[in-house]
Design a protein around this motif. Structure first.
Motif, PDB file in Angstrom:
ATOM      1  N   HIS A 138      44.709  31.092  38.629  1.00  0.00           N
ATOM      2  CA  HIS A 138      45.576  30.439  37.663  1.00  0.00           C
ATOM      3  C   HIS A 138      46.343  29.284  38.312  1.00  0.00           C
ATOM      4  O   HIS A 138      46.795  29.392  39.454  1.00  0.00           O
ATOM      5  N   TYR A 139      46.451  28.216  37.575  1.00  0.00           N
ATOM      6  CA  TYR A 139      47.211  27.060  38.054  1.00  0.00           C
ATOM      7  C   TYR A 139      48.685  27.428  38.187  1.00  0.00           C
ATOM      8  O   TYR A 139      49.279  28.048  37.291  1.00  0.00           O
ATOM      9  N   VAL A 140      49.271  27.056  39.326  1.00  0.00           N
ATOM     10  CA  VAL A 140      50.694  27.290  39.569  1.00  0.00           C
ATOM     11  C   VAL A 140      51.331  25.945  39.906  1.00  0.00           C
ATOM     12  O   VAL A 140      50.962  25.323  40.907  1.00  0.00           O
ATOM     13  N   PRO A 141      52.285  25.474  39.107  1.00  0.00           N
ATOM     14  CA  PRO A 141      52.921  24.175  39.387  1.00  0.00           C
ATOM     15  C   PRO A 141      53.610  24.184  40.752  1.00  0.00           C
ATOM     16  O   PRO A 141      54.134  25.202  41.204  1.00  0.00           O
ATOM     17  N   GLY A 142      53.569  23.032  41.406  1.00  0.00           N
ATOM     18  CA  GLY A 142      54.310  22.887  42.653  1.00  0.00           C
ATOM     19  C   GLY A 142      53.547  23.200  43.919  1.00  0.00           C
ATOM     20  O   GLY A 142      54.054  22.990  45.023  1.00  0.00           O
ATOM     21  N   ILE A 143      52.311  23.710  43.799  1.00  0.00           N
ATOM     22  CA  ILE A 143      51.520  24.023  44.990  1.00  0.00           C
ATOM     23  C   ILE A 143      50.883  22.742  45.520  1.00  0.00           C
ATOM     24  O   ILE A 143      50.233  22.007  44.781  1.00  0.00           O
ATOM     25  N   ALA A 144      51.078  22.453  46.803  1.00  0.00           N
ATOM     26  CA  ALA A 144      50.489  21.273  47.426  1.00  0.00           C
ATOM     27  C   ALA A 144      49.142  21.638  48.037  1.00  0.00           C
ATOM     28  O   ALA A 144      48.975  22.716  48.593  1.00  0.00           O
ATOM     29  N   TYR A 145      48.187  20.733  47.925  1.00  0.00           N
ATOM     30  CA  TYR A 145      46.879  20.950  48.511  1.00  0.00           C
ATOM     31  C   TYR A 145      46.308  19.604  48.936  1.00  0.00           C
ATOM     32  O   TYR A 145      46.781  18.540  48.512  1.00  0.00           O
ATOM     33  N   PRO A 146      45.282  19.610  49.803  1.00  0.00           N
ATOM     34  CA  PRO A 146      44.763  18.349  50.347  1.00  0.00           C
ATOM     35  C   PRO A 146      44.204  17.412  49.278  1.00  0.00           C
ATOM     36  O   PRO A 146      43.637  17.851  48.274  1.00  0.00           O
ATOM     37  N   ALA A 147      44.351  16.143  49.534  1.00  0.00           N
ATOM     38  CA  ALA A 147      43.763  15.104  48.687  1.00  0.00           C
ATOM     39  C   ALA A 147      43.401  13.932  49.583  1.00  0.00           C
ATOM     40  O   ALA A 147      44.016  13.722  50.634  1.00  0.00           O
ATOM     41  N   VAL A 148      42.399  13.153  49.174  1.00  0.00           N
ATOM     42  CA  VAL A 148      41.982  11.993  49.951  1.00  0.00           C
ATOM     43  C   VAL A 148      41.857  10.797  49.010  1.00  0.00           C
ATOM     44  O   VAL A 148      41.549  10.948  47.819  1.00  0.00           O
ATOM     45  N   ASN A 149      42.094   9.636  49.541  1.00  0.00           N
ATOM     46  CA  ASN A 149      42.081   8.424  48.734  1.00  0.00           C
ATOM     47  C   ASN A 149      40.698   8.146  48.172  1.00  0.00           C
ATOM     48  O   ASN A 149      39.685   8.274  48.867  1.00  0.00           O
ATOM     49  N   LEU A 150      40.656   7.767  46.913  1.00  0.00           N
ATOM     50  CA  LEU A 150      39.386   7.477  46.242  1.00  0.00           C
ATOM     51  C   LEU A 150      38.621   6.340  46.912  1.00  0.00           C
ATOM     52  O   LEU A 150      37.387   6.282  46.831  1.00  0.00           O
ATOM     53  N   ALA A 151      39.347   5.464  47.605  1.00  0.00           N
ATOM     54  CA  ALA A 151      38.723   4.307  48.238  1.00  0.00           C
ATOM     55  C   ALA A 151      38.478   4.514  49.733  1.00  0.00           C
ATOM     56  O   ALA A 151      38.189   3.542  50.447  1.00  0.00           O
TER      57      ALA A 151
END
Length: 485
Positions: free
Chosen positions: A156-169
């Motif tokens: 289940h989605y929980v607001p406020g949880i940080a997770y990795p992301a990478v730039n689209l470019a």
């Protein structure tokens, strides 16, 4: 836009489709990202439109898709061509598809390990779905107006949880967006996601060892060095509130070494309640959590679930339960409960010897103190050193062995407790003839003891079939005694 990948290490491999008319996916294809698979779906259309089974658990898992246990379905509506979202690596598995329109989708592996940074891309329309493992960055760009993008997730989605992301470019990912990002519609947050070199990889799900201060828990810890170690003070498995509060979403493996092992005290009113709580109710609660979360649950059982009748070759895993006392009854109940978890191992063992107080240490001390013990000679079985049980645990969970129940003891010729006592005396430099014998009935006379199974030997064929070679109990005993402090 054809499928491709800037860091592809191998071409997609097409698995042989099922040869029946009921298959959901025409093919399931692997990709350069481990665990990321592409499903070419069977779509049935006519003048009215089309129909497809977007998720069909029984048939899709039979075709090779992981049984990932989805609990939530999300939809994202994209009004115009060029809406671009990502690259986000959520801490859950998901199955992505489109309900209307078409997208160009791309993935970047953001998990710690050798595949970190691997990429893959393809177009998704109604004929395609993609299974995305936890930690793989997901992104897409709409190629048609009014595109509805669907993702089925197993947490289940929980607001406020940080997770990795990478730039689209990101230049190293090199994703060939059909619509240049300068002309696409992006969120302000996605425009400022970090480059791949700045991303902290997502770590694998963790391992939890309960009962960490017991003989088995101490043996398990060195083989699972990154595990979270808890005992009753840190996590009371009999407390529903404590279980509910624990961050189970972070764990993929639970080794339940916690148990009530006071066999004789279990026959008392207080002990009976404690034994049922720890050995039956707690494993049942863990099994429910494991089933809901997709966790692999390892639980430890005992020869006490049997009545000790002599069985040629030893008790087998599928022998019907017939416990003689309360302790055995509670352990049998725990075994049945753990069996309801889809991913489970029950390791049935006997006569455990590890760190702390145990039979071997007691005999060594009696020998050194000049005490000549009388030891039962009509209870027969094999010793199980905690290190052997821990080694078998590691083997089963890492080798891909089928889930289920396995007998685990040291190997070799079964012996009586008196035989082992004499051997301890001999190994410590004392006369083994100082050990006299007594029957179980004679030893129990006048004492409030739980009944003991007389024949505790467990058959080891099933474990051996997985490639595990059991260490001889006599050799393990000699090594253990040589290292006694």
């Amino acid at each position: 836009m054809p499928s491709g990948g800037a860091r592809r290490r191998r071409p997609p491999r097409r698995r042989t489709p099922r040869r029946d008319s009921d298959r959901v996916a025409e093919t399931i294809e692997t990709t350069p990202i481990p665990g990321l698979v592409v499903l070419r779906l069977a779509v049935h259309g006519d003048d009215r439109g089309w129909f497809k089974e977007n998720w069909q658990r029984e048939r899709m898992t039979a075709q090779g898709l992981p049984d990932f246990g989805p609990v939530q379905n999300n939809m994202s509506f994209n009004a115009t061509v060029g809406v671009t979202r990502g690259v986000h690596a959520e801490p859950w598995d998901k199955l992505v598809s489109v309900a209307n329109g078409k997208v160009f989708a791309a993935w970047v592996d953001l998990r710690a390990g050798d595949s970190f940074g691997a990429t893959y891309w393809t177009e998704i329309d109604e004929h395609v779905a993609v299974f995305v493992p936890r930690g793989v960055g997901n992104s897409y760009q709409s190629l048609a107006d009014n595109t509805v993008y669907s993702y089925l997730v197993n947490d289940h989605y929980v607001p406020g949880i940080a997770y990795p992301a990478v730039n689209l470019a990101d230049e190293t990912a090199g994703i060939p967006w059909p619509i240049p990002l300068a002309e696409a519609e992006l969120s302000e947050k996605d425009r400022h996601n970090p480059r791949l070199a700045e991303v902290t990889p997502m770590q694998p799900k963790r391992t939890l060892i309960t009962g960490c201060n017991g003989q088995l828990g101490r043996a398990l810890a060195p083989l699972f060095p990154d595990a979270t170690l808890v005992d009753l003070d840190e996590l009371d498995l009999t407390d529903p509130k404590a279980l509910e509060a624990w961050p189970w979403q972070e764990y993929g493996l639970v080794l339940n070494a916690a148990a009530y092992t006071a066999v004789d005290r279990a026959e008392t009113p207080e002990g009976r309640a404690a034994a049922w709580a720890a050995n039956a109710a707690a494993p049942a609660a863990l099994a429910r959590i494991a089933a809901r979360r997709g966790i692999t649950l390892v639980h430890y059982s005992t020869d006490y679930v049997f009545d000790g009748a002599e069985v040629e070759g030893g008790h087998r895993e599928d022998e019907p339960f017939a416990p003689l006392g309360v302790y055995g009854q509670t352990k049998a109940a725990g075994d049945l409960a753990v069996g309801t978890a889809p991913k489970h191992y029950v390791l049935r063992t006997s006569w455990v010897i590890g760190e702390g107080h145990n039979f071997v240490r007691t005999m060594a001390k009696l020998a050194a103190d000049g005490v000549d013990p009388a030891v039962v000679d009509d209870q027969v079985g094999r010793l199980t050193f905690a290190t052997e049980l821990a080694r078998a645990t590691q083997h089963l969970v890492t080798s891909g062995a089928a889930y289920g129940t396995y007998n685990v003891t040291n190997g070799g010729r079964p012996r009586s407790w008196a035989d082992y006592a004499r051997r301890v005396f001999e190994l410590t430099g004392h006369d083994p003839a100082r050990v006299s014998t007594v029957t179980t009935e004679e030893y129990a006379a006048g004492k409030d003891l739980s009944p003991r199974p007389l024949h505790s030997t467990l058959a080891l064929d099933k474990l051996a079939a997985t490639g595990f070679e059991s260490t001889d109990a006599d050799s393990a005993l000699a090594d253990y005694v040589a290292h006694l402090g």
